[in-house]
Design an enzyme around this catalytic site. Structure first.
Site, PDB file in Angstrom:
ATOM      1  N   MET A 206       8.860  -4.068  -4.724  1.00 54.11           N
ATOM      2  CA  MET A 206       7.931  -4.687  -3.782  1.00 54.11           C
ATOM      3  C   MET A 206       6.572  -4.869  -4.437  1.00 54.11           C
ATOM      4  O   MET A 206       6.051  -3.957  -5.070  1.00 54.11           O
ATOM      5  CB  MET A 206       7.791  -3.822  -2.522  1.00 54.11           C
ATOM      6  CG  MET A 206       9.034  -3.755  -1.669  1.00 54.11           C
ATOM      7  SD  MET A 206       8.804  -2.716  -0.193  1.00 54.11           S
ATOM      8  CE  MET A 206       7.524  -3.607   0.667  1.00 54.11           C
ATOM      9  N   ILE A 217       0.068  -7.370   4.636  1.00 58.36           N
ATOM     10  CA  ILE A 217       1.246  -8.123   4.206  1.00 58.36           C
ATOM     11  C   ILE A 217       2.348  -7.178   3.734  1.00 58.36           C
ATOM     12  O   ILE A 217       3.536  -7.411   3.977  1.00 58.36           O
ATOM     13  CB  ILE A 217       0.850  -9.125   3.106  1.00 58.36           C
ATOM     14  CG1 ILE A 217      -0.026 -10.228   3.723  1.00 58.36           C
ATOM     15  CG2 ILE A 217       2.080  -9.727   2.433  1.00 58.36           C
ATOM     16  CD1 ILE A 217      -0.532 -11.245   2.722  1.00 58.36           C
ATOM     17  N   ASP A 246       0.867   7.655  -5.379  1.00 58.07           N
ATOM     18  CA  ASP A 246       0.502   6.534  -4.514  1.00 58.07           C
ATOM     19  C   ASP A 246       0.420   7.002  -3.063  1.00 58.07           C
ATOM     20  O   ASP A 246       1.340   6.797  -2.262  1.00 58.07           O
ATOM     21  CB  ASP A 246       1.520   5.398  -4.665  1.00 58.07           C
ATOM     22  CG  ASP A 246       1.548   4.839  -6.071  1.00 58.07           C
ATOM     23  OD1 ASP A 246       0.496   4.859  -6.731  1.00 58.07           O
ATOM     24  OD2 ASP A 246       2.623   4.381  -6.519  1.00 58.07           O
ATOM     25  N   TYR A 253       4.701   4.536   4.487  1.00 61.38           N
ATOM     26  CA  TYR A 253       6.124   4.784   4.672  1.00 61.38           C
ATOM     27  C   TYR A 253       6.365   5.852   5.735  1.00 61.38           C
ATOM     28  O   TYR A 253       7.257   5.729   6.577  1.00 61.38           O
ATOM     29  CB  TYR A 253       6.763   5.216   3.355  1.00 61.38           C
ATOM     30  CG  TYR A 253       6.823   4.126   2.317  1.00 61.38           C
ATOM     31  CD1 TYR A 253       7.181   2.824   2.662  1.00 61.38           C
ATOM     32  CD2 TYR A 253       6.527   4.384   0.986  1.00 61.38           C
ATOM     33  CE1 TYR A 253       7.238   1.820   1.723  1.00 61.38           C
ATOM     34  CE2 TYR A 253       6.584   3.378   0.026  1.00 61.38           C
ATOM     35  CZ  TYR A 253       6.942   2.093   0.402  1.00 61.38           C
ATOM     36  OH  TYR A 253       6.997   1.105  -0.534  1.00 61.38           O
TER      37      TYR A 253
END
Length: 304
Positions: A206, A217, A246, A253
């Protein structure tokens, strides 16, 4: 002398790039290309001599018809699957440039610019492989049309000049991409560790175009992936990777329902890779509905 980029290394089975997952060694002769019999016809369907089950034919039709749209106050995002046929070759070439640019930004290694042509070649061959695996896997591409004074976020009356360099007159600017494998046949040849179950859907690679990040987005791209998994009637448990460093995408998530299944061993540092989480989510039976969220999300690095 400085070490060569991971793309040129023959030792690791997986690229060190947190988004790009190449099949085995990235050397072109090792790339797992689609068999000649699977060469697509002009319409995008498999060529002569390829026998597909009724379910596979139905899934190909589902991929061709798939569209995911989300209207932001600032514009419209449309996500679709990259087709197997030559009609999408120009779009695939624009996608090669997007992924190569994303890789260069992440590596931030000055000599890598000298390998730009080699990098583009490897990515191009990799995309050829992945496109040939439909309906067992799909490459999603997202196009963005900004809202204008002349038209609303749906883009019905806005600027119709469209994108350039293969991005389509009516689709807008290429904004993002992701890959989804639906079963073991479509799974990457060498997924990162911790290794997800190969017969379950897996989301990877991704990325969002740099100027369009922090606009939500990335979250909608993730939703599009989940929506496609449901429409393809695949297993409902979806897996993905997230690097431990990250934190922003990791929080995204978690907020969207993904939980940690396994964590990389600290020994992964010996292969010069970042430690990762393997995360999963159980999707609902109903189709995923796009929600009008305008929160800012860091779309910089979403998966490894």
């Amino acid at each position: 002398m400085a070490a060569a980029p991971a793309l040129l290394s023959l030792t690791p089975a997986v690229s060190r790039h947190p988004r790009l997952i190449f099949s085995r060694c990235p050397s072109p002769r090792h790339l797992r290309l689609a068999p000649p019999a699977a060469t697509p016809s002009p319409g995008g369907s498999p060529g002569p001599g390829v026998f597909l089950s009724p379910r596979a034919l139905s899934q190909l039709d589902e991929l061709a018809a798939f569209r995911y749209e989300h209207a932001f106050p600032h514009g419209l995002l449309t996500v679709r699957a990259l087709s197997r046929g030559p009609d999408d070759d120009a779009v695939a070439e624009a996608l090669v440039r997007l992924l190569a640019s994303s890789f260069s930004e992440t590596v931030r290694w000055a000599p890598a610019q000298r390998y730009a042509q080699l990098l583009a070649f490897v990515i191009r061959r990799y995309l050829h492989d992945r496109r040939g695996l439909a309906p067992h896997a799909a490459v999603l591409v997202g196009f963005y049309r900004p809202a204008t004074d002349a038209g609303d976020a749906t883009g019905d009356e806005g600027d119709d000049e469209g994108g350039e360099d293969g991005e389509g007159e009516d689709e807008g600017e290429m904004a993002c991409t992701a890959e989804v494998s639906f079963d073991a046949v479509g799974a990457p040849g060498a997924p990162p560790t911790p290794t997800p179950p190969l017969d379950f859907p897996y989301i990877c690679n991704m990325t969002v175009k740099t100027p369009l990040r922090r606009r939500g987005i990335g979250k909608q791209l993730l939703k599009a992936c989940e929506d496609l998994v449901i429409k393809m009637n695949a297993k409902r448990r979806v897996y993905l990777h997230c690097r431990m460093i990250d934190q922003v995408p990791f929080n995204m998530y978690r907020k969207t329902g993904y939980n940690i299944v396994q964590t990389d061993s600290i020994l992964v540092w010996l292969s010069l890779q970042k430690r990762k989480y393997l995360m999963s989510k159980e999707l609902p039976q109903a189709s995923v509905v796009s929600e009008p969220s305008t929160k800012d999300f860091d779309d910089n690095i979403l998966t490894s």
